[in-house]
Design a protein around this motif. Structure first.
Motif, PDB file in Angstrom:
ATOM      1  N   GLY A  68      -6.115  34.608  22.094  1.00 33.72           N
ATOM      2  CA  GLY A  68      -4.805  35.240  22.025  1.00 33.72           C
ATOM      3  C   GLY A  68      -3.658  34.378  22.518  1.00 33.72           C
ATOM      4  O   GLY A  68      -2.544  34.884  22.689  1.00 33.72           O
ATOM      5  N   TYR A  69      -3.897  33.102  22.729  1.00 30.61           N
ATOM      6  CA  TYR A  69      -2.800  32.230  23.173  1.00 30.61           C
ATOM      7  C   TYR A  69      -1.847  31.947  22.013  1.00 30.61           C
ATOM      8  O   TYR A  69      -2.191  32.092  20.842  1.00 30.61           O
ATOM      9  CB  TYR A  69      -3.348  30.928  23.757  1.00 30.61           C
ATOM     10  N   ASP A  70      -0.627  31.540  22.370  1.00 33.60           N
ATOM     11  CA  ASP A  70       0.410  31.261  21.371  1.00 33.60           C
ATOM     12  C   ASP A  70       0.861  29.811  21.488  1.00 33.60           C
ATOM     13  O   ASP A  70       1.056  29.304  22.600  1.00 33.60           O
ATOM     14  CB  ASP A  70       1.625  32.174  21.571  1.00 33.60           C
ATOM     15  N   LEU A  71       1.048  29.173  20.340  1.00 33.21           N
ATOM     16  CA  LEU A  71       1.611  27.829  20.340  1.00 33.21           C
ATOM     17  C   LEU A  71       3.101  27.917  20.660  1.00 33.21           C
ATOM     18  O   LEU A  71       3.817  28.779  20.143  1.00 33.21           O
ATOM     19  CB  LEU A  71       1.412  27.146  18.987  1.00 33.21           C
ATOM     20  N   VAL A  72       3.559  27.030  21.520  1.00 32.56           N
ATOM     21  CA  VAL A  72       4.964  27.011  21.921  1.00 32.56           C
ATOM     22  C   VAL A  72       5.760  26.190  20.912  1.00 32.56           C
ATOM     23  O   VAL A  72       5.382  25.043  20.608  1.00 32.56           O
ATOM     24  CB  VAL A  72       5.118  26.401  23.332  1.00 32.56           C
ATOM     25  N   PRO A  73       6.840  26.743  20.348  1.00 34.25           N
ATOM     26  CA  PRO A  73       7.660  25.960  19.416  1.00 34.25           C
ATOM     27  C   PRO A  73       8.228  24.730  20.113  1.00 34.25           C
ATOM     28  O   PRO A  73       8.707  24.805  21.247  1.00 34.25           O
ATOM     29  CB  PRO A  73       8.776  26.934  19.019  1.00 34.25           C
ATOM     30  N   LEU A  74       8.173  23.607  19.446  1.00 34.13           N
ATOM     31  CA  LEU A  74       8.617  22.344  20.032  1.00 34.13           C
ATOM     32  C   LEU A  74       9.895  21.864  19.356  1.00 34.13           C
ATOM     33  O   LEU A  74      10.073  22.041  18.149  1.00 34.13           O
ATOM     34  CB  LEU A  74       7.516  21.286  19.893  1.00 34.13           C
ATOM     35  N   PRO A  75      10.791  21.256  20.130  1.00 35.29           N
ATOM     36  CA  PRO A  75      12.060  20.791  19.554  1.00 35.29           C
ATOM     37  C   PRO A  75      11.858  19.633  18.583  1.00 35.29           C
ATOM     38  O   PRO A  75      10.927  18.838  18.723  1.00 35.29           O
ATOM     39  CB  PRO A  75      12.862  20.349  20.793  1.00 35.29           C
ATOM     40  N   PHE A 141       6.550  17.703  26.134  1.00 36.31           N
ATOM     41  CA  PHE A 141       6.196  17.857  27.543  1.00 36.31           C
ATOM     42  C   PHE A 141       7.267  18.670  28.268  1.00 36.31           C
ATOM     43  O   PHE A 141       6.954  19.601  29.026  1.00 36.31           O
ATOM     44  CB  PHE A 141       6.041  16.490  28.206  1.00 36.31           C
ATOM     45  N   CYS A 142       8.518  18.344  28.037  1.00 37.69           N
ATOM     46  CA  CYS A 142       9.608  19.068  28.692  1.00 37.69           C
ATOM     47  C   CYS A 142       9.655  20.528  28.247  1.00 37.69           C
ATOM     48  O   CYS A 142       9.916  21.427  29.059  1.00 37.69           O
ATOM     49  CB  CYS A 142      10.940  18.377  28.399  1.00 37.69           C
ATOM     50  N   THR A 180       9.102  12.942  34.533  1.00 33.07           N
ATOM     51  CA  THR A 180       9.063  12.938  35.992  1.00 33.07           C
ATOM     52  C   THR A 180      10.008  13.984  36.571  1.00 33.07           C
ATOM     53  O   THR A 180       9.675  14.691  37.532  1.00 33.07           O
ATOM     54  CB  THR A 180       9.421  11.549  36.532  1.00 33.07           C
ATOM     55  N   VAL A 181      11.185  14.107  35.978  1.00 34.21           N
ATOM     56  CA  VAL A 181      12.151  15.116  36.421  1.00 34.21           C
ATOM     57  C   VAL A 181      11.574  16.518  36.255  1.00 34.21           C
ATOM     58  O   VAL A 181      11.722  17.389  37.135  1.00 34.21           O
ATOM     59  CB  VAL A 181      13.471  14.977  35.638  1.00 34.21           C
ATOM     60  N   MET A 182      10.874  16.746  35.154  1.00 35.90           N
ATOM     61  CA  MET A 182      10.305  18.072  34.925  1.00 35.90           C
ATOM     62  C   MET A 182       9.190  18.402  35.923  1.00 35.90           C
ATOM     63  O   MET A 182       9.068  19.540  36.372  1.00 35.90           O
ATOM     64  CB  MET A 182       9.780  18.181  33.492  1.00 35.90           C
TER      65      MET A 182
END
Length: 282
Positions: A68-75, A141-142, A180-182
């Motif tokens: 039931g996981y969802d793929l996260v839309p990527l920019p 990643f961000c 690294t900032v994230m």
């Protein structure tokens, strides 16, 4: 025509049978031939020598996350900002890589849970241009970290990369400070950032987000390092020890926290998340 050939031509039951090309797979470590189904059922781990083979992003997500996981839309990012060309145009290389993958680039992010513990999982796919880190990987990643911040959940990253993507030059290297900032933002928010190091994790990825986790887990035998062994050996002019840059060597010398077999990885991650972020406080 020999008598054997005449018999073969007259007896249909002796006709040559077609054998699927993918029926067997050879272990890259022990060179043993293994039934493909047996290999896949064993999570692409050799049942003879326990070598952990490389797997794609989708398989990794299925192994780690609950259903039931969802793929996260990527920019979306500029695809060829430097108009780079070596033996082929960079756009041509991207087209070839995408023809072998259902994803647009080497980093895939999904939001779900690991044995009931909420988590955002980012997976680097070595099969897509060696998992190389470019603008798309940095942006993905961000985006994964931002989703973890929004969900107040852990961020788990599975690394597998040959380093920065040379076709994007300095822009690929700029993904190191971005990531690294994230990781710093996750830490300030009190959210766990866990890294799973798989074979291989090298170059700029190792020099940035792969080694900035709250906890580092490695798969057995994984190659983990920055520069190649030959470069290091020629620079320091000394023979490197056996197993140098392998997961077990790094564990012995304090560079990773634990080495976990693929079959135990999901349960281990669930226990780690319970410790780093108890569900009552999530």
């Amino acid at each position: 025509m020999s008598w054997l050939n005449r018999v073969r031509n007259t007896l249909p039951f002796l006709a040559k049978r077609e054998t699927p090309d993918n029926l067997w797979v050879k272990c890259p470590a022990c060179q043993e031939m293994i039934f493909t189904r047996e290999y896949e059922d064993n999570l692409r781990v050799c049942p003879r020598c326990d070598h952990h083979g490389r797997i794609g992003a989708d398989d990794r997500l299925k192994q780690l996350l609950d259903e039931g996981y969802d793929l996260v839309p990527l920019p979306r990012v500029p695809e060829d900002p430097l108009r780079f060309r070596d033996q082929k145009r960079y756009t041509e290389r991207l087209k070839q890589a995408r023809a072998k993958s259902v994803h647009a680039d080497a980093f895939v992010v999904a939001a779900g849970s690991i044995e009931g513990r909420r988590a955002v999982v980012g997976v680097q796919d070595f099969g897509f241009m060696g998992g190389s880190m470019g603008l798309a990987v940095g942006a993905a990643f961000c985006a994964g970290a931002e989703r973890a911040l929004a969900d107040r959940s852990a961020f788990v990253v599975v690394t597998a990369a040959g380093g920065a993507r040379m076709q994007e030059g300095i822009l690929s290297l700029m993904q190191m400070p971005r990531a690294t900032v994230m990781t710093r933002r996750l830490r300030e928010a009190g959210l766990p950032y866990v890294v799973v190091l798989t074979d291989p994790t090298t170059g700029g990825v190792t020099a940035s987000y792969a080694m900035l986790g709250d906890l580092h887990i490695a798969e057995p035998g994984a190659l983990i390092g920055f520069a190649g062994q030959r470069v290091i050996q020629e620079t320091i002019r000394e023979q490197l020890p056996d197993g140098f840059q392998r997961a077990e060597y790094l564990l012995e010398h304090g560079m990773v926290d634990m080495v976990v077999r693929r079959h135990d990885l999901r349960t281990t991650l669930a226990s780690v998340l319970d410790y780093l972020q108890p569900r009552a406080a999530a």
